[in-house]
Design a protein around this motif. Structure first.
Motif, short mmCIF file in Angstrom:
data_model
loop_
_atom_site.label_atom_id
_atom_site.label_comp_id
_atom_site.label_asym_id
_atom_site.label_seq_id
_atom_site.Cartn_x
_atom_site.Cartn_y
_atom_site.Cartn_z
N ILE A 1 0.85 -1.20 0.00
CA ILE A 1 0.00 0.00 0.00
C ILE A 1 0.88 1.25 0.00
O ILE A 1 1.72 1.42 0.87
N GLN A 2 0.64 2.11 -0.97
CA GLN A 2 1.49 3.29 -1.16
C GLN A 2 0.95 4.54 -0.48
O GLN A 2 1.69 5.47 -0.21
N LYS B 1 -5.74 -0.76 8.25
CA LYS B 1 -6.02 -1.58 7.07
C LYS B 1 -6.65 -2.90 7.51
O LYS B 1 -5.99 -3.78 8.06
N GLY B 2 -7.94 -3.01 7.26
CA GLY B 2 -8.69 -4.18 7.71
C GLY B 2 -8.17 -5.48 7.16
O GLY B 2 -8.20 -6.51 7.85
N LYS B 3 -7.66 -5.47 5.94
CA LYS B 3 -7.15 -6.69 5.32
C LYS B 3 -5.99 -7.27 6.10
O LYS B 3 -5.85 -8.49 6.23
N LEU B 4 -5.13 -6.38 6.66
CA LEU B 4 -3.95 -6.85 7.38
C LEU B 4 -4.32 -7.35 8.77
O LEU B 4 -3.71 -8.28 9.29
N CYS C 1 -6.52 -14.63 10.84
CA CYS C 1 -6.56 -15.90 10.10
C CYS C 1 -5.23 -16.65 10.13
O CYS C 1 -5.08 -17.67 9.46
N GLY C 2 -4.27 -16.12 10.87
CA GLY C 2 -2.97 -16.78 10.95
C GLY C 2 -2.20 -16.72 9.65
O GLY C 2 -1.45 -17.65 9.32
N THR C 3 -2.37 -15.62 8.91
CA THR C 3 -1.70 -15.46 7.62
C THR C 3 -0.70 -14.31 7.70
O THR C 3 -1.10 -13.16 7.86
N PRO C 4 0.60 -14.60 7.61
CA PRO C 4 1.60 -13.53 7.67
C PRO C 4 1.47 -12.59 6.47
O PRO C 4 0.90 -12.96 5.44
N SER C 5 2.01 -11.39 6.61
CA SER C 5 1.89 -10.42 5.53
C SER C 5 3.19 -9.67 5.32
O SER C 5 4.01 -9.54 6.22
N VAL C 6 3.31 -9.16 4.11
CA VAL C 6 4.37 -8.21 3.78
C VAL C 6 3.65 -6.94 3.33
O VAL C 6 2.79 -6.98 2.45
N THR C 7 4.01 -5.83 3.94
CA THR C 7 3.34 -4.58 3.62
C THR C 7 4.32 -3.42 3.74
O THR C 7 5.53 -3.63 3.93
N THR C 8 3.80 -2.21 3.62
CA THR C 8 4.60 -0.99 3.69
C THR C 8 4.37 -0.30 5.03
O THR C 8 3.44 -0.67 5.76
N PRO C 9 5.16 0.72 5.37
CA PRO C 9 4.89 1.47 6.60
C PRO C 9 3.49 2.08 6.63
O PRO C 9 2.86 2.12 7.69
N ILE C 10 2.98 2.53 5.49
CA ILE C 10 1.61 3.06 5.44
C ILE C 10 0.60 1.95 5.72
O ILE C 10 -0.38 2.14 6.44
N GLY D 1 5.13 -10.54 10.02
CA GLY D 1 5.78 -10.70 8.73
C GLY D 1 6.82 -9.62 8.58
O GLY D 1 7.68 -9.47 9.45
N PHE D 2 6.70 -8.81 7.52
CA PHE D 2 7.72 -7.81 7.27
C PHE D 2 7.11 -6.51 6.74
O PHE D 2 6.05 -6.52 6.10
N ILE D 3 7.81 -5.41 7.01
CA ILE D 3 7.38 -4.08 6.57
C ILE D 3 8.53 -3.46 5.79
O ILE D 3 9.65 -3.33 6.30
N THR D 4 8.26 -3.07 4.54
CA THR D 4 9.31 -2.45 3.73
C THR D 4 8.71 -1.64 2.60
O THR D 4 7.63 -1.96 2.09
N ASN D 5 9.42 -0.59 2.20
CA ASN D 5 9.03 0.20 1.03
C ASN D 5 9.84 -0.17 -0.20
O ASN D 5 9.54 0.28 -1.30
N ASP D 6 10.87 -0.98 0.00
CA ASP D 6 11.77 -1.33 -1.10
C ASP D 6 11.22 -2.55 -1.85
O ASP D 6 11.01 -3.60 -1.25
N PRO D 7 10.97 -2.44 -3.16
CA PRO D 7 10.37 -3.55 -3.90
C PRO D 7 11.20 -4.83 -3.90
O PRO D 7 10.64 -5.93 -3.82
N LYS D 8 12.53 -4.70 -3.98
CA LYS D 8 13.37 -5.90 -3.97
C LYS D 8 13.30 -6.61 -2.62
O LYS D 8 13.23 -7.84 -2.55
#
Length: 414
Positions: free
Chosen positions: A280-281, A287-290, A296-305, A318-325
């Protein structure tokens, strides 16, 4: 039995959006406190809306700029009026003041709309959102609405800090109330599918919400090709209510990019996925989805926003990052390494149980409402800016509404 009038921006659709889930949580809270509830909105009835009749909640479609609303107010005589987003307060607040001046007025901001809008503009222009806060009309409108109400519900601590520190809004008219969730027990955890039983990545979100469309496009163009290159057998399932044709056009079986549209059972598809992707940019609120992914016991990768306001000082699920790689790297790590996945799942459960325990927040909210009923004159006297804004804005709204109403009457006669 106290009377509650809820003026909705739309019909509550808990399976379509986080805003719908939020409204349902508030309705359930007031029902548990033995309020007699009437829900009204100018929006057309939705087939996806929760069945309010089954909840013993009266409902009605109302007209804007029409005196029939005043007659309804006289009939209901609400003790408390809950505005769903600031736009409904703008449209109907002055009528409540004129007909039921003693009614407590509460604004549920859902998220700060001015924050969402300025972040969207800042993203498109590649500038700082802070430079736009004080200049756009929507900020002035929303902050004015907050002042005109007796209490405003703020869903994120980040937004609480912004309102108090940047706009100097007194805490006496603000109340932090995040999502109200059941705690996750060991029994709940045991019922969820294990790592070995799950497959595929997932992204989910209402497509009427621009940040969700942007995130899916970002996945399609930047993230997914890199994941698919290294995990050729993997698939990404895209769910969301109200997909437009441009969303369906992204579907590509060969690429494993599968647009599914509305999820009939969002928790079911979420708990069968292995990893949730949410780059999410821009946006605001929670964010309800997160949060649903955590439940639901599902890890996520998202952004600081995306992660904003959810975990506090706790570790993310999971992890939080703004870097696509790095986003790609962490997504593959969660998908492939069970020990990392399991630790992330537990982080999510800890966040839900520590940060969104509904019993604690409901008690504080109840105490706040009780205090308002007992001391409303005192609080309203202290909120002089609110009284000032009520006087000027409501006079202009009053005359505009009356003009529109008379114009429509003349058109019908003609």
């Amino acid at each position: 039995m106290p009377n509650l009038l809820v003026i909705g921006c739309v019909w509550p659709e808990p399976n379509s959006s986080a805003a719908g889930s939020r409204m349902l949580q508030l309705l359930e809270f007031f029902l548990a406190e033995n309020y007699k509830i009437t829900f009204v909105t100018t929006a057309a009835r939705s087939k996806f809306a929760v069945d309010l009749e089954k909840m013993n909640i009266a409902s009605e479609v109302i007209k804007m700029n029409h005196s029939s609303f005043d007659e309804m107010l006289k009939k209901i005589q609400p003790d408390l009026v809950l505005f769903d987003r600031f736009m409904t307060e703008e449209q109907f607040g002055w009528r409540v003041d004129e007909t039921c001046p003693k009614a407590i007025k509460i604004l549920d901001t859902e998220d700060l709309h001015f924050l969402r809008k300025t972040r969207t503009e800042a993203y498109k222009k590649n500038i700082s959102a802070e430079s736009l806060y004080f200049d756009v009309d929507i900020t002035k409108r929303e902050v004015a609405s907050i002042y005109r109400c007796d209490l405003s519900l703020i869903i994120s601590e980040v937004e609480m800090d912004l309102l108090q520190n940047e706009f100097n809004i007194p805490k006496t008219i603000l109340h932090y109330l995040p999502f109200l969730l059941e705690s996750i027990s060991e029994g709940n955890k045991a019922e969820l599918p294990r790592f070995s039983k799950r497959q595929n990545f997932i992204s989910i979100g209402n497509f009427l919400h621009e940040p969700n469309w942007n995130a899916v496009l970002y996945l399609k163009e930047e993230i997914w090709p890199l994941i698919k290159q290294q995990l050729p057998a993997s698939k990404l399932e895209i769910y969301g209510a109200y997909p437009s044709q441009k969303v369906w056009n992204l579907h590509n079986e060969k690429e494993g990019f599968l647009v599914k549209g509305r999820a009939e059972n969002a928790p079911e598809v979420m708990q069968n996925a292995k990893v949730c992707l949410a780059p999410i940019q821009f946006g605001a609120g929670l964010k309800g989805k997160l949060i649903q992914a955590m439940q639901c016991g599902t890890p996520s990768v998202t952004t600081p926003i995306g992660a904003e306001g959810i975990a506090g000082e706790l570790n993310w699920n999971g992890f939080i990052t703004n870097d696509p790689k790095e986003f790609v790297e962490k997504a593959m790590q969660l998908y492939s390494e069970e020990n990392v996945w399991l630790a992330s799942v537990e982080n999510g459960f800890r966040i839900i149980n520590s940060r969104f325990n509904k019993n604690a927040f409901q008690q504080k909210f109840l105490e706040r409402i009780t205090d308002l009923f007992q001391n409303i004159d005192f609080y309203r006297q202290k909120n002089f800016i609110g009284k000032l804004l009520q006087h000027h804005q409501h006079r202009s709204t009053y005359f505009m509404a009356k003009f529109i109403e008379e114009k429509e009457k003349n058109n019908q006669v003609g």
